[in-house]
Structures are given as structure tokens and as C-alpha cells.
Motif scaffolding. Structure first.
Motif, mmCIF file in Angstrom:
data_model
loop_
_atom_site.group_PDB
_atom_site.id
_atom_site.type_symbol
_atom_site.label_atom_id
_atom_site.label_comp_id
_atom_site.label_asym_id
_atom_site.label_seq_id
_atom_site.Cartn_x
_atom_site.Cartn_y
_atom_site.Cartn_z
ATOM 1 N N UNK A 113 1.335 -7.494 -0.867
ATOM 2 C CA UNK A 113 1.432 -6.222 -1.591
ATOM 3 C C UNK A 113 2.767 -5.537 -1.282
ATOM 4 N N UNK A 114 3.216 -4.690 -2.198
ATOM 5 C CA UNK A 114 4.461 -3.952 -2.021
ATOM 6 C C UNK A 114 4.217 -2.791 -1.065
ATOM 7 N N UNK A 115 5.049 -2.671 -0.028
ATOM 8 C CA UNK A 115 4.939 -1.604 0.951
ATOM 9 C C UNK A 115 5.877 -0.460 0.566
ATOM 10 N N UNK A 116 5.322 0.746 0.427
ATOM 11 C CA UNK A 116 6.099 1.912 0.021
ATOM 12 C C UNK A 116 6.192 2.896 1.175
ATOM 13 N N UNK A 117 7.403 3.324 1.583
ATOM 14 C CA UNK A 117 7.525 4.339 2.625
ATOM 15 C C UNK A 117 7.305 5.742 2.048
ATOM 16 N N UNK A 118 6.439 6.513 2.671
ATOM 17 C CA UNK A 118 6.171 7.884 2.213
ATOM 18 C C UNK A 118 6.232 8.827 3.407
ATOM 19 N N UNK A 119 6.418 10.099 3.111
ATOM 20 C CA UNK A 119 6.412 11.133 4.143
ATOM 21 C C UNK A 119 4.966 11.411 4.552
ATOM 22 N N UNK A 120 4.624 11.358 5.838
ATOM 23 C CA UNK A 120 3.234 11.583 6.243
ATOM 24 C C UNK A 120 2.781 13.027 6.082
ATOM 25 N N UNK A 121 3.729 13.958 5.882
ATOM 26 C CA UNK A 121 3.377 15.372 5.760
ATOM 27 C C UNK A 121 3.103 15.756 4.306
ATOM 28 N N UNK A 122 4.052 15.448 3.393
ATOM 29 C CA UNK A 122 3.900 15.831 1.982
ATOM 30 C C UNK A 122 3.507 14.660 1.088
ATOM 31 N N UNK A 123 3.500 13.450 1.638
ATOM 32 C CA UNK A 123 3.065 12.234 0.922
ATOM 33 C C UNK A 123 3.965 11.879 -0.259
ATOM 34 N N UNK A 124 5.214 12.311 -0.248
ATOM 35 C CA UNK A 124 6.156 11.924 -1.287
ATOM 36 C C UNK A 124 6.969 10.715 -0.828
ATOM 37 N N UNK A 125 7.491 9.902 -1.761
ATOM 38 C CA UNK A 125 8.284 8.736 -1.373
ATOM 39 C C UNK A 125 9.551 9.139 -0.632
ATOM 40 N N UNK A 126 9.940 8.334 0.334
ATOM 41 C CA UNK A 126 11.171 8.550 1.084
ATOM 42 C C UNK A 126 11.960 7.237 1.109
ATOM 43 N N UNK A 127 13.265 7.360 1.407
ATOM 44 C CA UNK A 127 14.142 6.198 1.507
ATOM 45 C C UNK A 127 14.947 6.310 2.787
ATOM 46 N N UNK A 128 15.433 5.146 3.270
ATOM 47 C CA UNK A 128 16.133 5.142 4.559
ATOM 48 C C UNK A 128 17.636 5.279 4.419
ATOM 49 N N UNK A 129 18.087 5.809 3.287
ATOM 50 C CA UNK A 129 19.491 6.139 3.076
ATOM 51 C C UNK A 129 19.561 7.419 2.256
ATOM 52 N N UNK A 130 20.466 8.342 2.587
ATOM 53 C CA UNK A 130 20.690 9.464 1.672
ATOM 54 C C UNK A 130 21.313 8.948 0.382
#
Length: 363
Positions: free
Chosen positions: A1-18
Motif C-alpha cells: 500500500x502507498x504510505x502517506x505522511x500526515x501531521x498527527x495534530x491536524x491530519x493534513x498531508x506533509x512533505x519532507x522538503x519545503x
């Protein structure tokens, strides 16, 4: 399955680069940014930046392709070989998938491939990640090409300056392409973040309809139980003709089903008229047969729309004021006229493509 990084506080998607570093080959080393507005990940209860949480994108997987997906995962693993041949295989696979996506997101086929907001969200997430990849590939490829042109094996050539100038021009073009791809990735990322919220809301307020949970109404429906194991185009044509024949019932569900089947057939015909033309329409006689069938289809649709446009106002106009209803009927009338002209031109195509011999036989 595709793993998606999200913010544990607001549950919105995040990325590891600005966003300003999306064309770079380097990661941030554990810091995350919100995709929607490029702000750092939310702090935890102690005020420290939270680590991202990885969740699975709950994509429905077709059982007929699940084994293939596993094979692709192994073939293109991160620790796998990096060779021109493997890159060529990846590009070939991507080309096929891009063509499929082009057809699957058409005006009719999208009703089947993207029936819910969650399905759209999954596709937008893929598009965002693809655009970020394109931004990085454009930038890195341009820099790599320019570096190669400056290598000692090239600088000793008589036309080395010309080669370096050409590589520099390509580097500028790819840099511009990288900027545009990064901007597209930002816009798609915002849309993806927002539609994930919409998908959560719609899933909470409406249950998922399965094939066994169809709305009520006339019980007539396509006879799925009678589908033979070895389904041929002839079998399918007979099933559709039986399910939507003269004795079929009528209800909104069947109307939508008929429209989707027609849309699927139209998408197939579009492929026959385009990239598959040499195989699907190899001779003028085949073109004549196709044009004859399309003439009949266009005439039939024209007749139905004319009946709808000329009939007294019915329940299909409930909730519309008189002005809106009049605009719809005027538009239907215009569509009828356009279809009549289209049918006439299709008939002319059929007559011309048939050739002198068939024309003489028809007299």
C-alpha cells in the motif's frame, strides 16, 4: 500500500522538503512542512515539532492486478539496479499508465473510475507526487547534462564551445520547466489536502453503496448472473441488448447505467478513431460500416432529445423556475439541430467510403 505522511495534530498531508527545495535532490533530515501552505508541521503538546505519521492510502486494489503491482514493487525497489535499461522499462510502464489515465479521466469513464471524493483524492495525491518528481527530474537532468558537456572529453573538441552553449540553453529550458512543475505540484497539493477533508466529510454522512445495495425502483437490471465465464464481444452485446431491450423497465439507475455503458463504448470508439485506427478501421469498407452505425446512433439520440425538448414540462424540471427550464429546452433544441447536421455528414461519409461497388449494390 502507498504510505502517506500526515501531521498527527491536524491530519493534513506533509512533505519532507519545503516547496522552495522541491527541485533539490536532498531531503530535510526529519523536518516536515504542511503541503497546503508550506508551514512547518504542527508542534506537539510540549511545543516541539511533531514527527510525521505514516498512514496507508486505502486504495481499492483490483484482484486481477494485485500480483502485477507486487511485481512492479520488486522490480523498481529503491535498492534495485539503476541502469539505462531499467530506466527505459520504468518510462515504458509510465507511458502505458499515462495513456490509461488519459482515458479513465474522460467525461464518461471518470464516472466509473472516480465515483467518490476519496477516489479523486487518491488520484490528486498521485498527480501531486508526480509533479514534484517532474520538477526534480527537470532540474537535476539539466544540471547533469551541463556538467557532462563541461567534462574534459568534450572540452578538447573543436566545437566544444558550441556543445556547452547548447547544453546551457537546455539547462535554462529545463530549469523553467522545473519551476512550472513545482508550481503545479503546489496547486495540486493544496487541492489534494482540501479534497481529503471533503472525502472524510462525505464518507461520514453517506454510506458506501455496494453492488448489492442498489436504490429501489423498477427491478429490471442487467442480468449479471448470466454472464458467461468466457465473455466475448458478441456475448456482451447480447447481454446489453437483453437488459436494455424493448421489454426492459425504466428507472433512474438503469438510465445512469445505460449512459455509462454508452460513454464507455464512445471512449473505445474514440481510441479506434485515434491511436488504434490502423487496426480497428483497416479499410474504407470498415469506415463505411462504422459511419453507418454512428449515423443510426446519432439519429436515435436526436429523436430522443427532440421528444424531450418538445414534450410538455414534466417532473425532470421540478425545482427549476420557468426561465431555467426555458434555457434548458432551448439548449436541447440547439443540440437536436447539431445532431441532425452531424447525422447528415456521417451519412455522407458512409456513402463515400463505401465506394462505387457498394453504392451500386445499394441501388
Amino acid at each position: 500500500m502507498i504510505q502517506l505522511p500526515i501531521c498527527p495534530v491536524c491530519h493534513e498531508p506533509v512533505v519532507d522538503q519545503p516547496a522552495e527545495n522541491w527541485t533539490s535532490a536532498y531531503r530535510s533530515g526529519g523536518t516536515w512542512w504542511h503541503l497546503a501552505d508550506n508551514r512547518p508541521i504542527c508542534p506537539d503538546a510540549d511545543g516541539n515539532l511533531s514527527p510525521a505519521v505514516f498512514v496507508e492510502d486505502q486504495l481499492p486494489i483490483d484482484s486481477a492486478t494485485s500480483a502485477w503491482i507486487n511485481t512492479m514493487t520488486d522490480l523498481f525497489a529503491l535498492n534495485g539496479p539503476s541502469t539505462p535499461a531499467r530506466l527505459g522499462s520504468a518510462i515504458a510502464a509510465a507511458e502505458h499508465l499515462n495513456r490509461w489515465l488519459h482515458l479513465a479521466t474522460g467525461p464518461f469513464s471518470a464516472l466509473l473510475s472516480l465515483p467518490t471524493a476519496a477516489d479523486v483524492a487518491s488520484l490528486l495525491g498521485y498527480l501531486h507526487r508526480t509533479n514534484r518528481l517532474l520538477a526534480r527530474v527537470h532540474a537535476q537532468t539539466g544540471s547533469y547534462l551541463l556538467d557532462q558537456a563541461r567534462q574534459t572529453q568534450f572540452t578538447g573538441l573543436d566545437d566544444s564551445d558550441e556543445a556547452i552553449d547548447a547544453a546551457a540553453d537546455i539547462h535554462v529550458w529545463l530549469h523553467d520547466a522545473a519551476d512550472w512543475s513545482a508550481q503545479s505540484a503546489q496547486a495540486t497539493g493544496v487541492a489534494w489536502s482540501r479534497i481529503r477533508t471533503l472525502a472524510t466529510l462525505t464518507a461520514a454522512t453517506s454510506g458506501t453503496r455496494t453492488d448489492e445495495q442498489r436504490p429501489g425502483g423498477n427491478s429490471a437490471s442487467p442480468a449479471v448472473a448470466q454472464v458467461p465465464q468466457e465473455l466475448s464481444p458478441e456475448n456482451l452485446g447480447e447481454l446489453v441488448g437483453s437488459a436494455f431491450g424493448d421489454e426492459a423497465g425504466f428507472n433512474p439507475e438503469l438510465t445512469r447505467t445505460a449512459a455509462r455503458i454508452l460513454g464507455t463504448a464512445a471512449s473505445y470508439l474514440a481510441s479506434c478513431l485515434g491511436p488504434a485506427r490502423s487496426a480497428a478501421i483497416p479499410s474504407p469498407h470498415d469506415l463505411a460500416d462504422l459511419a453507418t452505425s454512428l449515423t443510426y446512433l446519432t439519429h436515435t439520440l436526436m429523436g430522443g432529445l427532440r421528444h424531450l425538448a418538445d414534450s410538455p414540462r414534466g417532473s425532470e424540471s421540478d425545482g427549476l423556475d420557468d426561465a431555467d427550464a426555458a434555457v434548458i429546452r432551448a439548449s436541447l433544441t440547439d443540440a437536436v439541430v447539431a445532431l441532425r447536421f452531424a447525422a447528415g455528414h456521417l451519412a455522407a461519409v458512409s456513402h463515400t467510403a463505401a465506394g462505387p461497388e457498394q453504392q451500386a449494390e445499394q441501388r
